[in-house]
Design a protein around this motif. Sequence first.
Motif, mmCIF file in Angstrom:
data_model
loop_
_atom_site.group_PDB
_atom_site.id
_atom_site.type_symbol
_atom_site.label_atom_id
_atom_site.label_comp_id
_atom_site.label_asym_id
_atom_site.label_seq_id
_atom_site.Cartn_x
_atom_site.Cartn_y
_atom_site.Cartn_z
ATOM 1 N N VAL A 240 0.882 -1.162 0.000
ATOM 2 C CA VAL A 240 0.000 0.000 0.000
ATOM 3 C C VAL A 240 0.917 1.208 0.000
ATOM 4 C CG1 VAL A 240 -1.635 1.334 1.363
ATOM 5 C CG2 VAL A 240 -1.916 -1.135 1.147
ATOM 6 N N VAL A 241 0.610 2.184 -0.877
ATOM 7 C CA VAL A 241 1.539 3.302 -1.044
ATOM 8 C C VAL A 241 0.779 4.621 -1.082
ATOM 9 C CG1 VAL A 241 1.511 3.108 -3.560
ATOM 10 C CG2 VAL A 241 3.494 4.146 -2.433
ATOM 11 N N GLU A 242 1.397 5.655 -0.540
ATOM 12 C CA GLU A 242 0.828 7.004 -0.538
ATOM 13 C C GLU A 242 1.744 7.922 -1.332
ATOM 14 O OE1 GLU A 242 0.576 10.573 2.695
ATOM 15 O OE2 GLU A 242 -0.291 8.660 3.352
ATOM 16 N N TYR A 243 1.128 8.701 -2.232
ATOM 17 C CA TYR A 243 1.882 9.657 -3.047
ATOM 18 C C TYR A 243 1.341 11.064 -2.847
ATOM 19 C CZ TYR A 243 4.153 5.992 -5.875
ATOM 20 O OH TYR A 243 4.908 4.924 -6.310
ATOM 21 N N GLU A 244 2.262 12.038 -2.894
ATOM 22 C CA GLU A 244 1.903 13.454 -2.833
ATOM 23 C C GLU A 244 2.341 14.130 -4.130
ATOM 24 O OE1 GLU A 244 3.909 17.144 -0.639
ATOM 25 O OE2 GLU A 244 2.858 15.814 0.769
ATOM 26 N N LYS A 245 1.442 14.905 -4.720
ATOM 27 C CA LYS A 245 1.755 15.592 -5.973
ATOM 28 C C LYS A 245 2.551 16.852 -5.689
ATOM 29 C CE LYS A 245 -0.517 16.767 -10.355
ATOM 30 N NZ LYS A 245 0.285 17.953 -10.667
ATOM 31 N N THR A 246 3.660 17.028 -6.392
ATOM 32 C CA THR A 246 4.509 18.199 -6.246
ATOM 33 C C THR A 246 4.596 18.925 -7.595
ATOM 34 O OG1 THR A 246 6.567 17.059 -6.829
ATOM 35 C CG2 THR A 246 5.856 16.936 -4.525
ATOM 36 N N GLY A 249 6.341 16.539 -10.010
ATOM 37 C CA GLY A 249 5.832 15.183 -10.223
ATOM 38 C C GLY A 249 5.176 14.630 -8.975
ATOM 39 N N TRP A 250 5.430 13.357 -8.705
ATOM 40 C CA TRP A 250 4.840 12.693 -7.543
ATOM 41 C C TRP A 250 5.933 12.213 -6.606
ATOM 42 C CZ3 TRP A 250 -0.388 12.413 -6.624
ATOM 43 C CH2 TRP A 250 -1.227 12.733 -7.687
ATOM 44 N N LYS A 251 5.698 12.399 -5.314
ATOM 45 C CA LYS A 251 6.655 11.984 -4.290
ATOM 46 C C LYS A 251 6.005 10.931 -3.397
ATOM 47 C CE LYS A 251 7.300 14.681 -0.756
ATOM 48 N NZ LYS A 251 7.706 15.809 0.098
ATOM 49 N N GLN A 252 6.671 9.810 -3.225
ATOM 50 C CA GLN A 252 6.163 8.788 -2.310
ATOM 51 C C GLN A 252 6.379 9.247 -0.878
ATOM 52 O OE1 GLN A 252 7.437 4.664 -2.950
ATOM 53 N NE2 GLN A 252 7.500 4.391 -0.722
ATOM 54 N N THR A 253 5.294 9.298 -0.104
ATOM 55 C CA THR A 253 5.391 9.774 1.271
ATOM 56 C C THR A 253 5.208 8.681 2.309
ATOM 57 O OG1 THR A 253 3.047 10.408 1.105
ATOM 58 C CG2 THR A 253 4.704 12.135 0.738
ATOM 59 N N TRP A 254 4.670 7.530 1.903
ATOM 60 C CA TRP A 254 4.468 6.428 2.863
ATOM 61 C C TRP A 254 4.189 5.149 2.094
ATOM 62 C CZ3 TRP A 254 0.362 3.116 4.287
ATOM 63 C CH2 TRP A 254 0.492 2.463 5.522
ATOM 64 N N SER A 255 4.639 4.036 2.653
ATOM 65 C CA SER A 255 4.283 2.740 2.076
ATOM 66 C C SER A 255 4.304 1.684 3.161
ATOM 67 C CB SER A 255 5.252 2.347 0.952
ATOM 68 O OG SER A 255 6.532 2.030 1.462
ATOM 69 N N TYR A 256 3.531 0.653 2.949
ATOM 70 C CA TYR A 256 3.525 -0.499 3.841
ATOM 71 C C TYR A 256 3.389 -1.744 2.977
ATOM 72 C CZ TYR A 256 2.164 -3.954 7.297
ATOM 73 O OH TYR A 256 2.114 -5.080 8.075
ATOM 74 N N GLY A 257 4.285 -2.707 3.187
ATOM 75 C CA GLY A 257 4.215 -3.926 2.400
ATOM 76 C C GLY A 257 4.623 -5.184 3.143
ATOM 77 N N THR A 258 4.899 -5.071 4.431
ATOM 78 C CA THR A 258 5.381 -6.215 5.175
ATOM 79 C C THR A 258 4.367 -7.359 5.171
ATOM 80 O OG1 THR A 258 6.611 -4.746 6.645
ATOM 81 C CG2 THR A 258 6.274 -7.006 7.392
ATOM 82 N N GLY A 259 4.722 -8.440 4.503
ATOM 83 C CA GLY A 259 3.876 -9.637 4.494
ATOM 84 C C GLY A 259 2.665 -9.554 3.588
ATOM 85 N N LEU A 260 2.474 -8.452 2.874
ATOM 86 C CA LEU A 260 1.295 -8.327 2.020
ATOM 87 C C LEU A 260 1.446 -9.164 0.748
ATOM 88 C CD1 LEU A 260 0.378 -4.526 2.162
ATOM 89 C CD2 LEU A 260 -0.429 -6.394 3.620
ATOM 90 N N ASP A 261 0.336 -9.703 0.291
ATOM 91 C CA ASP A 261 0.304 -10.493 -0.936
ATOM 92 C C ASP A 261 -0.933 -10.099 -1.733
ATOM 93 O OD1 ASP A 261 0.506 -12.346 -2.951
ATOM 94 O OD2 ASP A 261 0.750 -14.089 -1.642
ATOM 95 N N TRP A 262 -0.742 -9.177 -2.666
ATOM 96 C CA TRP A 262 -1.787 -8.681 -3.559
ATOM 97 C C TRP A 262 -2.894 -7.941 -2.800
ATOM 98 C CZ3 TRP A 262 -6.218 -9.728 -7.039
ATOM 99 C CH2 TRP A 262 -5.980 -9.296 -8.338
ATOM 100 N N ASP A 330 9.860 6.718 9.243
ATOM 101 C CA ASP A 330 10.698 6.459 8.075
ATOM 102 C C ASP A 330 9.815 5.882 6.980
ATOM 103 O OD1 ASP A 330 12.531 5.761 6.189
ATOM 104 O OD2 ASP A 330 13.818 4.588 7.504
ATOM 105 N N THR A 331 9.357 6.753 6.098
ATOM 106 C CA THR A 331 8.349 6.327 5.121
ATOM 107 C C THR A 331 8.886 5.311 4.127
ATOM 108 O OG1 THR A 331 8.892 8.177 3.659
ATOM 109 C CG2 THR A 331 7.159 8.534 5.287
ATOM 110 N N LYS A 332 10.171 5.231 3.945
ATOM 111 C CA LYS A 332 10.720 4.277 2.995
ATOM 112 C C LYS A 332 10.900 2.889 3.614
ATOM 113 C CE LYS A 332 11.248 7.400 -0.217
ATOM 114 N NZ LYS A 332 10.420 7.405 -1.429
ATOM 115 N N ALA A 333 10.846 2.801 4.936
ATOM 116 C CA ALA A 333 11.154 1.531 5.596
ATOM 117 C C ALA A 333 9.958 0.890 6.277
ATOM 118 C CB ALA A 333 12.264 1.741 6.629
#
Length: 394
Positions: A240-246, A249-262, A330-333
Motif C-alpha cells: 500500500v503506497v501514498e503519493y503526494e503531488k509536487t 511530479g509525484w513523491k512517495q510519502t508512505w508505504s507499507y508492504g510487510t507480508g502483504l500479498d496482492w 521512516d516512510t521508505k522503511a
Amino acid sequence: MHEDLTVSKDANRRANDIPVKDVTFVSAQGKEFPTGQARLVAFDTATNKPVWIHSKYDRYMDVDPLGENRVLFVARDGSMNKSAFSFDVTFYAIEMNWRTGTVLKKFEIPPGTHDIDYLGGDRYAIADLSKKNRVFVYDRSEDEVVWEYRFREHFPKSAGGGPGGYTHLNDIDAVDNGSAFLVSPRNFDRVMLIDRESKRVRWTLGEEDNYDILNEQHNPVLLSQDPVTVLVADSENNRVVEYEKTESGWKQTWSYGTGLDWPRDADRLPNGNTLIVDSNNNRALEVTPGGDIVWKVKIPFEPYDVERPVYGDEPSGPPITELEGSDAVDTKAVGQDGNGLVARIDATYTYVYTTAQWVLPTWIGPLEFNLLVLAVLIVVLWGAFEVVHWKGWT
C-alpha cells in the motif's frame, strides 16, 4: 485451512443492537471453482466475531456503508445453464438494511462491475469494465445514463490491455462535491481524476508498465486536495503506497508492504491508521503509520473490500505528513520496497499464483502452491534427465 465463519443465535441478536462504531465490513470475492466462498461479513471489531453474514451470491465486490443500518454492495448471481452448457451470470447493485436483511433496492449493472458509488437522489456512479470500458452516472428513476466517459475515446489501444480486458476498471469515487471522479483503470497502471463537466483528466498518477510507480492497482482514495495526496493498494507490487503531488511530479510519502500479498483495498482512518485488504493472505488488517498491526481478521476467499461504517464510504483520513510526529516515521522503511529485481520476481510469481487461483481448489494456499510448483519442476527435470539418458547423450 480457512477459518469457518458462522454466526451464532446470540450473534444474530447482537447484529440488531451492536453500535455502528464497533462494526467492520469485509467482502470476499470467492473463487470460480469451487464456489461457496463468497460472502459479505459484518464483524464485531472488538472480538473479530461475525455478527452478520450474507452469502446468497457467488461473488461480492465493493461495499459502501450508507449510515448505521444500510449498505450498498456489488454482487454476482451465477448459475449453470445445463441446456447451453454455460455459466449464466448477472451482476447487481444491492442496497440492504443489513441488520434486518431487507433488500431496499436492487438493479442490474454491467457484467464484471467491481464498484458502484451512491451520488444521492437516485443516481449512481458506476465503473464499467465490460467492452464499453467506461465510467458513467446512472439515474435509476429515469432508467438512463446521464453522463459517461469512454476510455477508448481518450486513450490509444496501447494504453491498456491484459487480463481483464482493456481497462479492467475497478474503482470510482466522486470528489469535489461530485464535480470529478477518481478512477482506477487497473490495466493502465494509473490512477486519474476526471473532470465531470469537461471530461478532461485533471491529473494522472502512474504510467502504463512503469511498475516503479504502480503495478495493477486497486481502490485508490484521495486523502487531500492541497497538496493532492493519494493512497492506493499497489497490488502487483504487494504494498500500500501514498503519493503526494509536487510541482515536479509525484513523491512517495508512505508505504507499507510487510507480508502483504496482492492487497486490493486501503483506507486511511481519522486516527492515521490504515485499513488494508490483503487478498491472497485472506485477511483484513489495520496498521499504524509506523507499520504495527493493531487489528486483523481472517476471511476466505479473496477478500476485496473493507469498511468501517462509522466513517462512511471511503474514509479519507489525514496524509502521513499531517500526522503529529510524522517526521519520525521512516516512510521508505515502513513496508517493503516495491522496486528492484527481487521485488519484480516476487511480483511475477504472485501474478502467476493469483491467476492460478481461479482454477485451483480452495484448499490450495501459498504453501500448497509452492509445493505444487516444486513437484512440477522435479517431474520436468527428472523427465529431461531420462530423455537425455535414454538417447545416450550422457
